[in-house]
Design an enzyme around this catalytic site. Structure first.
Site, PDB file in Angstrom:
ATOM      1  N   PHE A   1       4.189  45.849 -12.650  1.00  0.00           N
ATOM      2  CA  PHE A   1       4.597  47.171 -13.304  1.00  0.00           C
ATOM      3  C   PHE A   1       3.318  47.687 -14.161  1.00  0.00           C
ATOM      4  O   PHE A   1       2.622  46.857 -14.675  1.00  0.00           O
ATOM      5  CB  PHE A   1       5.596  46.857 -14.087  1.00  0.00           C
ATOM      6  CG  PHE A   1       6.825  46.419 -13.731  1.00  0.00           C
ATOM      7  CD1 PHE A   1       7.730  47.447 -13.276  1.00  0.00           C
ATOM      8  CD2 PHE A   1       7.046  45.031 -13.472  1.00  0.00           C
ATOM      9  CE1 PHE A   1       8.925  47.050 -12.656  1.00  0.00           C
ATOM     10  CE2 PHE A   1       8.354  44.569 -12.686  1.00  0.00           C
ATOM     11  CZ  PHE A   1       9.119  45.927 -12.289  1.00  0.00           C
TER      12      PHE A   1
ATOM     13  N   HIS B   1       8.699  48.583 -19.361  1.00  0.00           N
ATOM     14  CA  HIS B   1       8.783  48.477 -17.847  1.00  0.00           C
ATOM     15  C   HIS B   1       9.239  49.846 -17.161  1.00  0.00           C
ATOM     16  O   HIS B   1       9.648  49.922 -16.158  1.00  0.00           O
ATOM     17  CB  HIS B   1       9.653  47.420 -17.285  1.00  0.00           C
ATOM     18  CG  HIS B   1       9.469  45.952 -17.711  1.00  0.00           C
ATOM     19  ND1 HIS B   1       9.487  45.370 -18.663  1.00  0.00           N
ATOM     20  CD2 HIS B   1       8.890  45.026 -16.607  1.00  0.00           C
ATOM     21  CE1 HIS B   1       9.150  44.051 -18.479  1.00  0.00           C
ATOM     22  NE2 HIS B   1       8.729  43.885 -17.325  1.00  0.00           N
TER      23      HIS B   1
ATOM     24  N   GLU C   1      -3.481  38.565 -15.688  1.00  0.00           N
ATOM     25  CA  GLU C   1      -3.811  39.976 -15.201  1.00  0.00           C
ATOM     26  C   GLU C   1      -5.502  40.174 -15.408  1.00  0.00           C
ATOM     27  O   GLU C   1      -6.127  40.789 -14.492  1.00  0.00           O
ATOM     28  CB  GLU C   1      -2.909  40.934 -15.802  1.00  0.00           C
ATOM     29  CG  GLU C   1      -1.709  41.325 -15.145  1.00  0.00           C
ATOM     30  CD  GLU C   1      -0.671  40.317 -15.689  1.00  0.00           C
ATOM     31  OE1 GLU C   1      -0.792  39.459 -16.690  1.00  0.00           O
ATOM     32  OE2 GLU C   1       0.540  40.256 -15.198  1.00  0.00           O
TER      33      GLU C   1
ATOM     34  N   ASP D   1       3.048  48.986 -16.801  1.00  0.00           N
ATOM     35  CA  ASP D   1       2.923  48.810 -18.182  1.00  0.00           C
ATOM     36  C   ASP D   1       2.053  47.472 -18.320  1.00  0.00           C
ATOM     37  O   ASP D   1       1.503  47.339 -19.511  1.00  0.00           O
ATOM     38  CB  ASP D   1       4.264  48.552 -18.723  1.00  0.00           C
ATOM     39  CG  ASP D   1       5.347  49.269 -18.209  1.00  0.00           C
ATOM     40  OD1 ASP D   1       5.882  50.086 -19.072  1.00  0.00           O
ATOM     41  OD2 ASP D   1       5.606  49.562 -17.199  1.00  0.00           O
TER      42      ASP D   1
HETATM   43  C1  LIG Z   1       1.771  40.754 -18.231  1.00  0.00           C
HETATM   44  C2  LIG Z   1       2.941  40.572 -17.397  1.00  0.00           C
HETATM   45  N1  LIG Z   1       2.661  40.141 -16.184  1.00  0.00           N
HETATM   46  C3  LIG Z   1       3.754  39.878 -15.329  1.00  0.00           C
HETATM   47  C4  LIG Z   1       5.025  40.295 -15.894  1.00  0.00           C
HETATM   48  C5  LIG Z   1       6.158  39.843 -14.678  1.00  0.00           C
HETATM   49  N2  LIG Z   1       7.033  38.651 -15.149  1.00  0.00           N
HETATM   50  C6  LIG Z   1       8.145  38.818 -15.932  1.00  0.00           C
HETATM   51  S1  LIG Z   1       8.601  37.222 -16.085  1.00  0.00           S
HETATM   52  C7  LIG Z   1       7.396  36.423 -14.896  1.00  0.00           C
HETATM   53  C8  LIG Z   1       7.512  34.904 -14.460  1.00  0.00           C
HETATM   54  C9  LIG Z   1       7.261  34.289 -15.866  1.00  0.00           C
HETATM   55  O1  LIG Z   1       7.307  32.839 -15.725  1.00  0.00           O
HETATM   56  P1  LIG Z   1       7.581  31.857 -16.804  1.00  0.00           P
HETATM   57  O2  LIG Z   1       6.426  32.208 -17.825  1.00  0.00           O
HETATM   58  O3  LIG Z   1       7.485  30.470 -16.141  1.00  0.00           O
HETATM   59  O4  LIG Z   1       8.921  32.030 -17.325  1.00  0.00           O
HETATM   60  P2  LIG Z   1      10.226  31.837 -16.663  1.00  0.00           P
HETATM   61  O5  LIG Z   1      10.417  33.241 -16.257  1.00  0.00           O
HETATM   62  O6  LIG Z   1      10.244  30.996 -16.009  1.00  0.00           O
HETATM   63  O7  LIG Z   1      11.126  31.728 -17.944  1.00  0.00           O
HETATM   64  C10 LIG Z   1       6.502  37.387 -14.518  1.00  0.00           C
HETATM   65  C11 LIG Z   1       5.400  37.406 -13.666  1.00  0.00           C
HETATM   66  C12 LIG Z   1       5.401  40.622 -17.140  1.00  0.00           C
HETATM   67  N3  LIG Z   1       6.552  40.672 -17.710  1.00  0.00           N
HETATM   68  N4  LIG Z   1       4.182  40.713 -17.922  1.00  0.00           N
END
Ligand SMILES: Cc1ncc(C[n+]2csc(CCOP(=O)(O)OP(=O)(O)O)c2C)c(N)n1
Ligand SMILES: [Mg+2]
Lengths: 333, 323
Positions: free
Chosen positions: A93, A139, A70, A95
């Site tokens: 989100f 969230h 971000e 947050d």
């Molecule tokens: C700071 C932040 N940005 C975006 C998100 C939304 N988000 C939740 S899980 C995810 C993907 C994560 O991918 P990865 O690290 O590969 O983990 P996986 O879901 O594959 O276990 C995203 C973008 C978040 N929760 N927190």
């Protein structure tokens, strides 16, 4: 004007029409197309809740999917805005602004002032916010008062599909950094929205319902809860004026103060935590400017000073409700 | 494989089976509408959490992710409490206040599933710093995904851990996807572990579907950290069997992709095949575990359904230690 579309589709339409109109408008965010770098479908998501779906098909590489970084991608949108682009960048989100606050607070918000009026940073930061999804403490937050605290940022909080389209179009054409806050509960709500593009000016509140006995100022999703309360009170002979500020920075104090001068009573419904909130801000400005008009104590209906709970049993108690709003109106009497 | 005793193997299998059954059951219950909120399932990735946490004690700390159920179970968090938490009940691990994305058990060294991608990196460094001050050989493991590997917090933490020589393991769970986006789009190097070179630490990539490969590589990294040798970046390549979250139609995956992975890369099947072929455990022993675990998960769901909701009295508590 009879066409009804959802809040989500109204946002999508505003984005699409502005991308069509102005080649410097680009859309950036996590999975805003989706499916990149995979063997499956492209444009698989259109953002986590599908708001940008279809833009990739129409505008190709002007829809930029971002890594989960971000600070760098929100910051890149700010930088590109300072160099002639009009990015609409999505923070999935609200947050998650915690991750990249510097780029908003110390960079985007301050360029114009620090550089003696020379910088123009037309970036729109779209984000979804709010409770009702049992999405728990990281969230569900309602952070517009945090953003409104910062000079240099404009903060827009629409409550209907019509306002969402007109205000987002204004955000994109506006020359200042704007945060556009989309309540996740509202995405599915339908309402009348003109097909052609239009703008709604910032700092102009909408008097959603007229009334003579009490003023209710409500923001975002809360506008609908306030209307429910107003309807129910009307049966008991109490007529409430319901005001939706639509933008919390700039905030249309004039409309609020005029209404309070008429009704003598004020309730503010703000889904955020109460301390240093829009509710406390509006309350203080009205107390300073319309003290003599007040016939009873100003009331705030907010979430309590705690993080958002997960359990539905607790979240229902946590959020402002029509019943709490009714009680607050009675408490001003 | 040789150093693993029969009881260790059966314990590891039980943990993996618990995670798998837990997740498949949560998947089913979610579909009925009984589970609120956002739920991210770990099915397919069991060998990673299990292979790593088999080396840890309650005094070692882990930080987790939004996909945290597997890390919790592997770290010994009570399954009955976890299920109740996911249902939002007062008897849950966090009194129903946290839910799927925030299950934690500090006594077990589980510092919480986390809704903020990349947030575990700095926290894990802090846990490792605390362990270093205590001087008893404790370590911290930071679980993070391929998507999270691009978060500034993770990269900054790798730098911090190396300049401070912290006993921390950065455990990249590379399941090929960050939500709907493929790792190829987000990560410019062939392996996430390649980034270790930039921080002057060992970087290792293993098959995350092979418990034994994970166990061995994690064992080495954890031993090094315990002995003062500093951090390691260990990448485990694996697969997730369900959507990013419950409700995700996975249109970004190739047709048949998950089916093939379930057939060819299922860590439980691979474990069973290897362990029985080596004559270390019998199929009957594994089946007995399967039965016990199935009963445990049934019990967890029954108890969760019967448990009371939190009440108004719980709403305002737990914000501060003192008011
Ligand atoms: C700071 C932040 N940005 C975006 C998100 C939304 N988000 C939740 S899980 C995810 C993907 C994560 O991918 P990865 O690290 O590969 O983990 P996986 O879901 O594959 O276990 C995203 C973008 C978040 N929760 N927190
Ligand atoms: Mg991943």
């Amino acid at each position: 004007m009879s066409r009804k579309i959802s809040f989500k589709d109204a946002i999508n339409e505003a984005l699409s029409q502005e991308m069509e109109r102005d080649g410097s408008v680009i859309v950036m965010g996590l999975d805003n197309a989706g499916g990149r770098g995979t063997e499956g479908q492209l444009d698989a998501w259109g953002g986590v809740l599908g708001v940008t779906k279809g833009l990739y098909g129409k505008y190709g590489d002007r829809v930029i999917d971002t890594p989960i970084s971000e600070s760098s991608y929100i910051g890149a949108a700010v930088g590109a805005a300072a160099c002639g682009m009009r990015p609409v960048v999505e923070m999935m989100f609200s947050d998650f602004f915690g991750v990249c606050f510097d780029q908003m607070m110390n960079q985007a918000a301050k360029f114009r002032y620090m550089f003696g009026g020379k910088a123009v940073t037309p970036v729109t930061m779209r984000t979804c916010y709010g409770g009702g999804f049992r999405a728990a403490a990281q969230h569900s937050q309602v952070l517009y008062s945090v953003f409104a605290h910062i000079p240099g940022l404009k903060v827009v909080v629409p409550s209907t599909p019509y306002d969402a389209k007109g205000l987002l179009t204004q955000c994109i054409r506006d020359n200042d950094p704007v945060i556009f806050m989309e309540h996740k509960v509202l995405y599915a709500m339908k309402g009348e929205v003109p097909e052609e593009s239009y703008t709604i000016p910032f700092g102009k509140a909408n008097v959603v319902r007229e009334g003579k006995d009490a003023t209710i100022v409500a923001i975002g999703w809360m506008v609908h809860k306030a209307l429910q309360a107003a309807q129910s009170l009307s049966k008991a002979g109490v007529e409430c004026e319901v005001i939706d500020p639509r933008t919390v920075s700039p905030l249309d104090f004039d409309t609020i103060i005029k209404s309070v001068e008429k009704t003598g009573r004020l309730v503010i419904v703000d889904e955020s935590n109460p301390r240093c909130s829009m509710a406390s801000d509006i309350s203080s400005v009205v107390a300073q400017n319309a003290f003599k008009a007040l016939k009873g104590p100003i009331q705030m209906v907010t979430a309590p000073h705690t993080p958002s709970p997960f359990s539905g049993a607790l979240e229902d108690l946590y959020l402002p409700s029509p019943a709490k709003i009714e009680a607050a109106v009675k408490a001003t009497m | 494989m040789a150093e693993l005793k029969k009881e260790d193997l059966l314990k590891a299998y039980r943990t993996m089976r618990e995670i798998r059954d837990f997740e498949e059951r949560v998947h089913k219950e979610f579909a009925t509408g009984k589970i609120p909120g956002f739920v991210h399932l770990y099915a397919g990735e069991e060998a990673v959490a299990t292979g790593v946490c088999s080396h840890l004690t309650d005094d070692d700390r882990i930080t987790s992710t939004h996909r945290g159920h597997g890390h919790c179970i592997a770290k010994g968090v009570d399954i009955i409490g976890m299920m109740a938490e996911i249902f939002g009940k007062k008897t849950g691990s966090c009194c129903g206040k946290g839910g799927s994305m925030h299950i934690a058990d500090l006594e077990k060294g589980m510092l919480g599933a986390n809704g903020i991608v990349g947030a575990g990196g700095p926290l894990g460094c802090g846990a490792a710093l605390a362990a270093k001050f205590k001087g008893k050989g404790g370590v911290a493991v930071v679980f993070f995904g391929d998507g999270a590997s691009n978060q500034g917090t993770i990269l900054e933490s790798m730098n911090l851990a190396n300049i401070w020589n912290l006993p921390v393991i950065f455990l990249a769970e590379n399941n090929g996807y960050a939500e709907s986006t493929g790792v190829k789009y987000n990560v410019p190097t062939p392996n996430i572990a390649d980034r270790a070179a930039g921080f002057n630490m060992p970087g290792v990539t293993v098959d995350g579907n092979d418990f034994f490969a994970v166990y061995e590589a994690a064992g080495e990294a954890i031993k090094r950290a315990r002995e003062g040798g500093g951090p390691t970046l260990l990448e485990c390549k694996t697969n997730r069997f369900y959507g990013h979250f419950e409700g995700d139609a996975m249109t970004y995956k190739a047709p048949g992709e998950v089916k093939r992975q379930r057939e060819e890369c299922d860590c439980l099947k691979i474990f069973a095949a290897k362990a029985t072929a080596a004559g270390l455990v019998t199929a009957a022993e594994l089946e007995a575990i399967d039965k016990e675990v199935a009963a445990l998960i049934d019990e967890a769901v029954e108890k969760a359904l019967a448990a009371p909701n939190p009440t108004e009295a719980d709403l305002l508590t737990d914000v501060y230690v003192s008011y």
